[in-house]
Design an enzyme around this catalytic site. Structure first.
Site, PDB file in Angstrom:
ATOM      1  N   LYS A 119      16.783 -25.431   5.444  1.00  0.00           N
ATOM      2  CA  LYS A 119      18.258 -25.387   6.060  1.00  0.00           C
ATOM      3  C   LYS A 119      18.891 -26.703   5.751  1.00  0.00           C
ATOM      4  CE  LYS A 119      17.292 -22.661  10.196  1.00  0.00           C
ATOM      5  NZ  LYS A 119      18.188 -21.609   9.720  1.00  0.00           N
ATOM      6  N   LYS A 175      13.561 -17.723  24.681  1.00  0.00           N
ATOM      7  CA  LYS A 175      14.249 -16.428  24.496  1.00  0.00           C
ATOM      8  C   LYS A 175      15.331 -16.055  25.548  1.00  0.00           C
ATOM      9  CE  LYS A 175      11.349 -14.382  20.791  1.00  0.00           C
ATOM     10  NZ  LYS A 175      12.457 -14.588  19.940  1.00  0.00           N
ATOM     11  N   LYS A 202       4.614 -18.814   8.113  1.00  0.00           N
ATOM     12  CA  LYS A 202       4.027 -19.010   9.332  1.00  0.00           C
ATOM     13  C   LYS A 202       3.637 -17.513  10.040  1.00  0.00           C
ATOM     14  CE  LYS A 202       7.645 -18.733  12.584  1.00  0.00           C
ATOM     15  NZ  LYS A 202       8.061 -18.852  13.633  1.00  0.00           N
ATOM     16  N   HIS A 214       8.270 -25.305  13.880  1.00  0.00           N
ATOM     17  CA  HIS A 214       9.821 -25.695  13.799  1.00  0.00           C
ATOM     18  C   HIS A 214      10.116 -26.925  14.445  1.00  0.00           C
ATOM     19  CE1 HIS A 214      10.290 -21.768  11.970  1.00  0.00           C
ATOM     20  NE2 HIS A 214      10.560 -21.153  13.303  1.00  0.00           N
ATOM     21  N   GLU A 250      17.486 -19.445  21.845  1.00  0.00           N
ATOM     22  CA  GLU A 250      17.777 -18.036  21.409  1.00  0.00           C
ATOM     23  C   GLU A 250      18.330 -17.290  22.194  1.00  0.00           C
ATOM     24  OE1 GLU A 250      14.341 -16.812  18.090  1.00  0.00           O
ATOM     25  OE2 GLU A 250      13.382 -17.429  19.942  1.00  0.00           O
ATOM     26  N   ASP A 299       5.146 -19.727  18.359  1.00  0.00           N
ATOM     27  CA  ASP A 299       5.849 -19.135  17.753  1.00  0.00           C
ATOM     28  C   ASP A 299       7.026 -20.393  17.108  1.00  0.00           C
ATOM     29  OD1 ASP A 299       7.110 -17.051  16.270  1.00  0.00           O
ATOM     30  OD2 ASP A 299       8.903 -16.919  17.676  1.00  0.00           O
ATOM     31  N   ARG A 312       0.784  -1.190   0.016  1.00  0.00           N
ATOM     32  CA  ARG A 312       0.152   0.003  -0.039  1.00  0.00           C
ATOM     33  C   ARG A 312       0.772   1.292   0.071  1.00  0.00           C
ATOM     34  NH1 ARG A 312      -3.092  -2.042   5.251  1.00  0.00           N
ATOM     35  NH2 ARG A 312      -1.206  -1.853   5.715  1.00  0.00           N
ATOM     36  N   HIS A 360      10.806 -21.788   7.442  1.00  0.00           N
ATOM     37  CA  HIS A 360      12.232 -21.974   6.753  1.00  0.00           C
ATOM     38  C   HIS A 360      13.185 -23.113   7.557  1.00  0.00           C
ATOM     39  CE1 HIS A 360      12.895 -19.160  10.238  1.00  0.00           C
ATOM     40  NE2 HIS A 360      13.931 -19.621  10.347  1.00  0.00           N
TER      41      HIS A 360
HETATM   42  N1  NAP Z   1      10.321 -10.736   9.341  1.00  0.00           N
HETATM   43  C1  NAP Z   1      10.646 -12.006   9.586  1.00  0.00           C
HETATM   44  O1  NAP Z   1      11.903 -12.250   9.657  1.00  0.00           O
HETATM   45  C2  NAP Z   1       9.604 -13.136   9.554  1.00  0.00           C
HETATM   46  C3  NAP Z   1      10.205 -14.309   9.580  1.00  0.00           C
HETATM   47  C4  NAP Z   1       9.236 -15.480   9.542  1.00  0.00           C
HETATM   48  C5  NAP Z   1       7.976 -15.130   9.376  1.00  0.00           C
HETATM   49  N2  NAP Z   1       7.459 -13.978   8.996  1.00  0.00           N
HETATM   50  C6  NAP Z   1       6.157 -13.783   8.626  1.00  0.00           C
HETATM   51  O2  NAP Z   1       6.192 -12.981   7.308  1.00  0.00           O
HETATM   52  C7  NAP Z   1       5.078 -11.996   7.021  1.00  0.00           C
HETATM   53  C8  NAP Z   1       5.656 -10.660   6.924  1.00  0.00           C
HETATM   54  O3  NAP Z   1       6.486 -10.369   7.926  1.00  0.00           O
HETATM   55  P1  NAP Z   1       6.950  -8.970   8.044  1.00  0.00           P
HETATM   56  O4  NAP Z   1       8.225  -9.048   9.377  1.00  0.00           O
HETATM   57  O5  NAP Z   1       7.728  -8.455   6.629  1.00  0.00           O
HETATM   58  O6  NAP Z   1       5.822  -8.099   8.280  1.00  0.00           O
HETATM   59  P2  NAP Z   1       5.746  -6.386   8.415  1.00  0.00           P
HETATM   60  O7  NAP Z   1       6.798  -5.883   8.130  1.00  0.00           O
HETATM   61  O8  NAP Z   1       5.040  -6.316   9.781  1.00  0.00           O
HETATM   62  O9  NAP Z   1       4.636  -6.369   7.148  1.00  0.00           O
HETATM   63  C9  NAP Z   1       4.758  -6.422   5.664  1.00  0.00           C
HETATM   64  C10 NAP Z   1       3.966  -5.341   5.199  1.00  0.00           C
HETATM   65  O10 NAP Z   1       2.710  -5.626   4.973  1.00  0.00           O
HETATM   66  C11 NAP Z   1       1.944  -4.700   4.957  1.00  0.00           C
HETATM   67  N3  NAP Z   1       0.885  -4.613   5.751  1.00  0.00           N
HETATM   68  C12 NAP Z   1       0.826  -4.358   7.078  1.00  0.00           C
HETATM   69  N4  NAP Z   1      -0.393  -4.406   7.690  1.00  0.00           N
HETATM   70  C13 NAP Z   1      -1.270  -4.949   6.564  1.00  0.00           C
HETATM   71  C14 NAP Z   1      -2.617  -5.414   6.567  1.00  0.00           C
HETATM   72  N5  NAP Z   1      -3.316  -5.140   7.545  1.00  0.00           N
HETATM   73  N6  NAP Z   1      -2.968  -5.912   5.243  1.00  0.00           N
HETATM   74  C15 NAP Z   1      -2.284  -5.902   4.380  1.00  0.00           C
HETATM   75  N7  NAP Z   1      -0.957  -5.626   4.250  1.00  0.00           N
HETATM   76  C16 NAP Z   1      -0.300  -5.131   5.739  1.00  0.00           C
HETATM   77  C17 NAP Z   1       2.790  -3.358   5.167  1.00  0.00           C
HETATM   78  O11 NAP Z   1       2.886  -2.764   3.763  1.00  0.00           O
HETATM   79  P3  NAP Z   1       2.161  -1.580   3.293  1.00  0.00           P
HETATM   80  O12 NAP Z   1       1.610  -0.849   4.658  1.00  0.00           O
HETATM   81  O13 NAP Z   1       2.983  -0.569   2.389  1.00  0.00           O
HETATM   82  O14 NAP Z   1       0.887  -2.462   2.705  1.00  0.00           O
HETATM   83  C18 NAP Z   1       3.995  -3.825   5.868  1.00  0.00           C
HETATM   84  O15 NAP Z   1       5.285  -3.284   5.212  1.00  0.00           O
HETATM   85  C19 NAP Z   1       4.457 -12.148   8.438  1.00  0.00           C
HETATM   86  O16 NAP Z   1       3.448 -13.173   8.163  1.00  0.00           O
HETATM   87  C20 NAP Z   1       5.492 -12.759   9.264  1.00  0.00           C
HETATM   88  O17 NAP Z   1       4.797 -13.402  10.664  1.00  0.00           O
HETATM   89  C21 NAP Z   1       8.207 -13.059   9.036  1.00  0.00           C
END
Ligand code: NAP
Length: 479
Positions: free
Chosen positions: A185, A339, A151, A243, A219, A238, A49, A181
């Site tokens: 590995k 953690k 997840k 995992h 962790e 989590d 967005r 993920h």
């Molecule tokens: N980060 C990690 O290392 C990691 C690891 C394992 C799993 N995950 C999973 O991967 C997914 C993304 O993680 P993330 O850490 O990148 O999340 P994030 O940074 O919180 O969100 C990613 C993007 O999603 C958009 N967003 C936020 N709320 C939203 C909504 N209600 N509807 C639609 N879009 C929305 C936002 O972009 P806009 O506002 O520009 O649309 C935001 O930049 C999640 O499901 C998380 O649980 C993440």
């Protein structure tokens, strides 16, 4: 296994302005590109967005690759790769946005020769997954395509089932790729090779020779600014539901008939069906208080931002599981995750039974550690076999010694990032390393009895968790 380059593809990343895109997805794609593993005809479309132009997106991703890519960034690869990156700003609510988006994708196909084949990667919060799937269905964008989700796959059994149903309204199961993920590995894939390509261990891989199994996911970090996310999750949701149970299934499933995705996933589901749901009295939950980790003072969980002052969310969980089948009946499986523990380490320890008669017991010396095999999933990837050996000298003294296999020494290479392998496999349609709907639901059933919040035992950050957890493993002790 993905050995050839996949067919032409557009990868659409939803949530492209977020953390996962920046830290994992784009650096993984860049490394695949640098190693000539991406399709010859290929493009990325970032969708979110946030208002951003394609050139701003490319610049942000350039910084992300420079910072997070395991191989750094080289202009030779970055320049042509960056030209495959595009950005589309749109909502998840306005139908006009999706009409524009559909036309945009057609245009990308004609510019890049990607033939309408798509991989949709959902890097948004999970609440948006059903909405995205629904919109893709309505816009008739699901043919010739696959969807990747991250997840958490639900919050409990009911919400996990709801998520599966909403995806199945639009996609067939073989179009859905759920990333855990850990499965990407090298060390986890090596569990399969270790077990099924070596004749040495499989005959003793059962209750006749194995005393117990310990799975540790430790962790040293805390909630890293994600306190409000963690408040709704906790260590069991989590780590354990996904995992840890995936590690357990890979370690203990029966040999699959073939090395095909469905054979392997069938065996994993069969194994998970044999795991007895965990009773609350077989689980110790903990929460860290302030302390010192790696020489640095850190706040307690309740002092982290976004966390309730009286929070009962567990940052630590230790539990005892049982597998009711012919191979494993009576072998306790101990799981521990937390953690703010002293170090980051994921290990699986298979503890073998003692020799039937201890010849050296009367020497008055302390009994050595039991024979055990330690699979070091991360970091310091490798395997160690620990057994007793005679200490040189006139006495019959026995001491534990190690035989070690280290990835970096044996193969002179760091294992690739899990995301590289997983994205490549999803493009190739190989679901071996992805979790199937019934696996997810079965895993929720196992942890369902211990999900409700209950009192937590406190442990100081920088220690190995609450003392009550030690009572679970008596008389064995954590190895
Ligand atoms: N980060 C990690 O290392 C990691 C690891 C394992 C799993 N995950 C999973 O991967 C997914 C993304 O993680 P993330 O850490 O990148 O999340 P994030 O940074 O919180 O969100 C990613 C993007 O999603 C958009 N967003 C936020 N709320 C939203 C909504 N209600 N509807 C639609 N879009 C929305 C936002 O972009 P806009 O506002 O520009 O649309 C935001 O930049 C999640 O499901 C998380 O649980 C993440």
């Amino acid at each position: 296994m993905a050995l050839e380059r996949p067919d032409p593809h557009v990868i659409v990343i939803f949530g492209a302005s977020g953390d996962l895109t920046r830290r994992k997805a784009i650096p993984a794609l860049y490394n695949l590109y640098a190693e000539n593993l991406l399709p010859r005809h290929f493009a990325v479309v970032g969708y979110s967005r946030t208002d951003m132009s394609t050139s701003e997106f490319r610049a942000a991703m350039g910084q992300a690759v420079a910072r997070y890519s395991r191989s750094g960034i080289s202009q030779r690869h970055w320049r042509p790769f960056s030209e495959t990156l595009n950005y589309f700003s749109g909502t998840y609510t306005e139908p006009e946005d999706w009409e524009r988006f559909k036309k945009f994708l057609d245009q990308i196909d004609s510019e890049h020769g990607t033939q309408g084949r798509r991989l949709y990667y959902c890097a948004t919060p999970p609440s948006a997954f059903p909405q995205i799937a629904n919109l893709l269905g309505k816009a008739e964008l699901t043919d010739n395509s696959r969807i990747v989700i991250e997840k958490p796959f639900g919050y409990d059994l009911e919400s996990g089932q709801e998520l599966n149903s909403s995806l199945h309204e639009v996609f067939e199961e073989d179009q859905i790729f759920r990333i855990d993920h850990y499965l990407g590995k090298e060390t986890v894939q090596n569990i399969l090779v270790f077990r099924f390509s070596n004749g040495m261990f499989e005959p003793i891989w059962n209750r006749h020779y194995i005393d117990s199994v310990q799975i540790d996911v430790a962790e040293s970090v805390g909630v890293e600014g994600r306190g409000s996310f963690y408040e709704g999750a906790g260590a069991i949701r989590d780590i354990v539901q996904n995992h840890t149970l995936q590690l357990l299934a890979t370690l203990t499933m029966e040999p699959p008939a073939r090395f095909y995705a469905e054979s392997i996933r069938n065996e994993k589901v069969k194994l998970l069906r044999s795991v007895v749901p965990i009773e609350p009295d077989c689980c110790v939950k903990g929460q860290y208080t302030s302390g010192v980790v790696n020489g640095r003072s850190v706040p307690g969980y309740r002092e982290e931002s976004g966390v309730e002052k009286g929070s009962k969310t567990e940052t630590y969980a230790a539990m005892k599981l049982g597998i009711e089948n012919w191979r494993w009946a009576g072998v306790p499986i101990f799981v521990r995750t937390g953690k703010r523990l002293p170090k980051r380490a994921t290990t699986i320890t298979v503890v073998f039974q003692d020799a039937p008669h201890m010849l050296f017991e009367n020497s008055g010396l302390q009994k050595p550690e039991p024979n055990h095999l330690t699979i070091r999933v991360q970091p310091d990837e490798g395997i160690t076999l620990t057994f007793g050996a005679k200490v040189p000298g006139p006495d019959m003294e026995v001491a534990a010694v190690d035989m070690r296999f280290d990835y970096d020494e044996s193969f002179m290479a760091e294992p690739a990032e899990a995301y590289e392998r997983l994205i490549l496999d999803a493009m190739s349609g190989d679901a071996t390393l992805f979790t199937r709907a019934d696996e997810i639901e079965q895993a929720w059933e196992i942890v369902e009895p211990i999900l409700p919040q209950s009192d937590v035992e406190f442990y100081q950050a920088g220690t190995w968790g609450p003392e009550a957890a030690d009572e679970l493993v008596e008389p064995r002790g954590w190895l």
